[in-house]
Design an enzyme around this catalytic site. Structure first.
Site, PDB file in Angstrom:
ATOM      1  N   GLY A 123       0.780  -1.201   0.097  1.00 47.76           N
ATOM      2  CA  GLY A 123      -0.098   0.146   0.133  1.00 47.76           C
ATOM      3  C   GLY A 123       0.997   1.298  -0.181  1.00 47.76           C
ATOM      4  N   PRO A 169      -2.184 -13.177   5.556  1.00 47.46           N
ATOM      5  CG  PRO A 169      -2.149 -13.151   7.729  1.00 47.46           C
ATOM      6  CD  PRO A 169      -2.574 -12.408   6.815  1.00 47.46           C
ATOM      7  CB  CYS A 180       4.841 -13.061  -2.064  1.00 42.51           C
ATOM      8  SG  CYS A 180       4.448 -11.318  -1.609  1.00 42.51           S
ATOM      9  CD  GLN A 226       6.646 -21.219   3.578  1.00 42.77           C
ATOM     10  OE1 GLN A 226       7.752 -21.355   3.414  1.00 42.77           O
ATOM     11  NE2 GLN A 226       5.967 -21.265   4.645  1.00 42.77           N
ATOM     12  CE  LYS A 227       1.065 -13.377   1.405  1.00 38.56           C
ATOM     13  NZ  LYS A 227       0.114 -13.194   0.494  1.00 38.56           N
ATOM     14  CB  THR A 234      -1.934 -11.896  -3.142  1.00 39.20           C
ATOM     15  OG1 THR A 234      -0.998 -10.794  -3.595  1.00 39.20           O
ATOM     16  CG2 THR A 234      -1.645 -13.035  -3.817  1.00 39.20           C
ATOM     17  CB  ALA A 255       2.846 -14.018 -11.814  1.00 42.74           C
TER      18      ALA A 255
END
Ligand code: NAD
Ligand code: UDX
Length: 477
Positions: A16, A92, A276, A278-279, A131, A223
């Site tokens: 943000g 998360p 990002c 792994q999550k 995301t 992606a």
């Protein structure tokens, strides 16, 4: 379609903050207010010490703040005034309940959405910047419509963010593409056109692409999964290199020259980190399982498992080279951030390695040019466990510079590819003189000229290259 005059961004984090600062910087006629519930974070955005480190961010914020860029804790006022609202809150991995360890926790997205519905007194375009799993826009729409005041309309867009940390500002200034997903209705297309105009303030029209909402949501997960999969693929090959005498940098180079493969994102490493990859892959795994596609889930899960294996494998090499024991030895860890040019440590491989070294009863001295000391203690302790920091501090210390970290150490382990650690920048002769002998360097990032450094006397062990120091048992056969 309407012309956007006022934007509110909910969530003043790594996404943000930089994203909306650049939007304000490039669109002086649009008022941009970034709001967050975290008062300390907002205070930092309003101070000289911004809460995140990103090359170029200071200049953008300082030239725009107070002109048409504002940071505030007043979420309601931000929502009331805006024509368009970015939802850029954290998503998360869930740690409890259904889908724990895989699914995204959408609690923050939902509470921001409910807030918008509760406060808004005029039509709003609501943009998913976070995301999120595929079809989250539908849930947001239900919540907004069920709680809206009469005659107020909300249009929902998906506008995933592709910036990478450490290069956020240049990624935002020169994006490969800007993706906008909308419903294929007149209202949806018109909202997408309004957002496209905001980006057209600095991005060429043909790089702003529009598509269906669900494709846009899934493209972001896709992606990241494809990028992470490249790293796990090259890391899997690095294990073969170490066992055969091939060199992973040469293999990457040879493969990358094929224009279908391309040279980027093929650097072997001690493992990928960051908030990002792994999550988002775990999220994709969960989505696949929910859709009854177990083979697809297993395929993507392996990308994360290979990453865990790489960290364990590298640690095993350290232990094995150091005569099979780390007990009482001093290990200097160079770099704690998950990549260079950021102070962010989320999912940093260095955390896993330091924990492994602790289990082996080593003493660890950490140096990182940007990570705050308090962050290191947070990363090495379980939240809420009293006095654990004191126990960690018996084994782990933080050094003011690399020389202090390496003094008296048996080995240096390079976890982050900071330029500061290159042999052209650091005085490795001085470091060598201060270390125990044999002095080892484990280069987990392929940043050193191994030949040069070994001429000083170091035993250099590089990820993706065969072991150079003797293998104990074989030598004695
Ligand atoms: P972050 O944790 O740095 O920032 C999120 C902020 O949202 C926090 O400051 C938090 O206080 C605030 N927040 C949460 N709920 C709120 C609410 N209801 N009202 C007001 N503020 C609220 O997270 P981030 O790294 O900026 O990531 C945000 C999203 O962007 C995530 O979905 C992430 O997956 C995605 N993303 C991140 C990156 C990256 O490089 N970090 C890149 C692309 C996409
Ligand atoms: C990533 C995506 O690149 C970005 O598009 C998305 O918006 C957010 O997630 P980020 O995690 O900030 O960005 O950094 P990135 O440059 O992708 O690096 C992620 C991890 O992979 C780092 O630990 C990095 O060191 C590692 N990496 C990257 C490698 O090990 N080898 C490579 O070749 C590239």
């Amino acid at each position: 379609h309407i012309t956007i005059k006022s934007i509110c961004c909910i969530g003043a984090g790594y996404v943000g903050g930089p994203t909306c600062a650049v939007i304000a910087h490039k669109n002086p006629h649009i008022k941009v207010t970034i709001v967050d519930l975290n008062a300390a974070r907002i205070a930092a955005w309003n101070s000289d010490e911004l809460p995140i480190y990103e090359p170029g961010l200071d200049e953008v914020v300082k030239s725009t703040r107070g002109r048409n860029l504002f940071f505030s804790t007043d979420v309601d006022a931000g929502i009331l005034e805006a024509d368009l609202i970015f939802v850029s809150v954290n998503t998360p991995t869930k740690i409890k309940g259904i889908g724990a360890g895989f699914a995204a926790d959408l609690g923050y997205v939902e509470s921001a959405t409910r807030k918008i519905a509760e406060v808004a007194k005029s039509d709003k375009i609501v943009v998913e910047k976070s995301t999120v799993p595929c079809r989250t826009a539908q849930s947001m729409r239900y919540i907004l419509e069920a709680n809206a005041k009469p005659d107020i309309h909300f249009d929902i867009l998906s506008n995933p963010e592709f910036l990478a940390e450490g290069t956020a500002i240049s990624d935002l200034f020169y994006p490969d593409r800007v993706l906008i997903g909308s419903l294929d209705t007149e209202r949806g297309r018109s909202a997408a056109a309004s957002l496209a105009d905001v980006y057209a303030g600095w991005v060429a029209r043909d790089q702003i692409i529009t598509m269906n909402l669900w494709s846009s949501e899934l493209s972001k997960l896709a992606a990241n999964a494809l990028l992470a999969q490249r790293i796990s693929s090259i890391n899997a090959l690095s294990a073969i290199c170490e066992a055969t005498g091939a060199d992973i940098d040469e293999v990457s180079y040879a493969c990358g020259l094929d224009t279908r493969i391309g040279p980027k994102f093929l650097k072997a490493s001690v493992g990928f980190g960051g908030s990002c990859f792994q999550k988002d892959i775990l999220n994709l795994v969960y989505l696949s399982e929910s859709l009854h596609l177990p083979e697809v889930a297993t395929y993507w899960k392996q990308v994360v498992e290979m990453n865990e294996y790489q960290k364990r494998r590298f640690t095993n090499r350290v232990i094995s080279c150091l005569f099979n024991t780390l007990t009482g030895k001093k290990i200097a860890v160079f770099g704690f951030a998950f990549k260079k040019d950021t102070g962010d440590t989320r999912e940093s491989p260095a955390i896993t390695l330091v924990n492994y070294f602790r289990e082996e009863k080593a003493y660890i001295s950490i140096f990182d040019p940007k990570v705050e000391e308090s962050q290191v203690w947070m990363d090495l302790t379980e939240p809420g466990v009293v006095d654990e920091t004191e126990a960690v501090k018996k084994q782990v210390s933080i050094a003011a510079d690399p020389y202090e970290a390496a003094a008296g150490a048996d080995a240096i382990v390079i976890c982050t590819e900071w330029n500061d650690f290159r042999e052209t920048v650091l005085d490795y002769e001085r470091i060598y003189a201060s270390m125990k002998k044999p002095a080892f360097i484990f280069d987990g990032r392929l940043i050193l000229d191994a030949k040069k450094v070994s001429q000083i006397g170091f035993k250099v062990e590089t990820i993706g290259r065969p072991r150079t120091t003797f293998v104990q048992s074989k030598d004695f056969e």
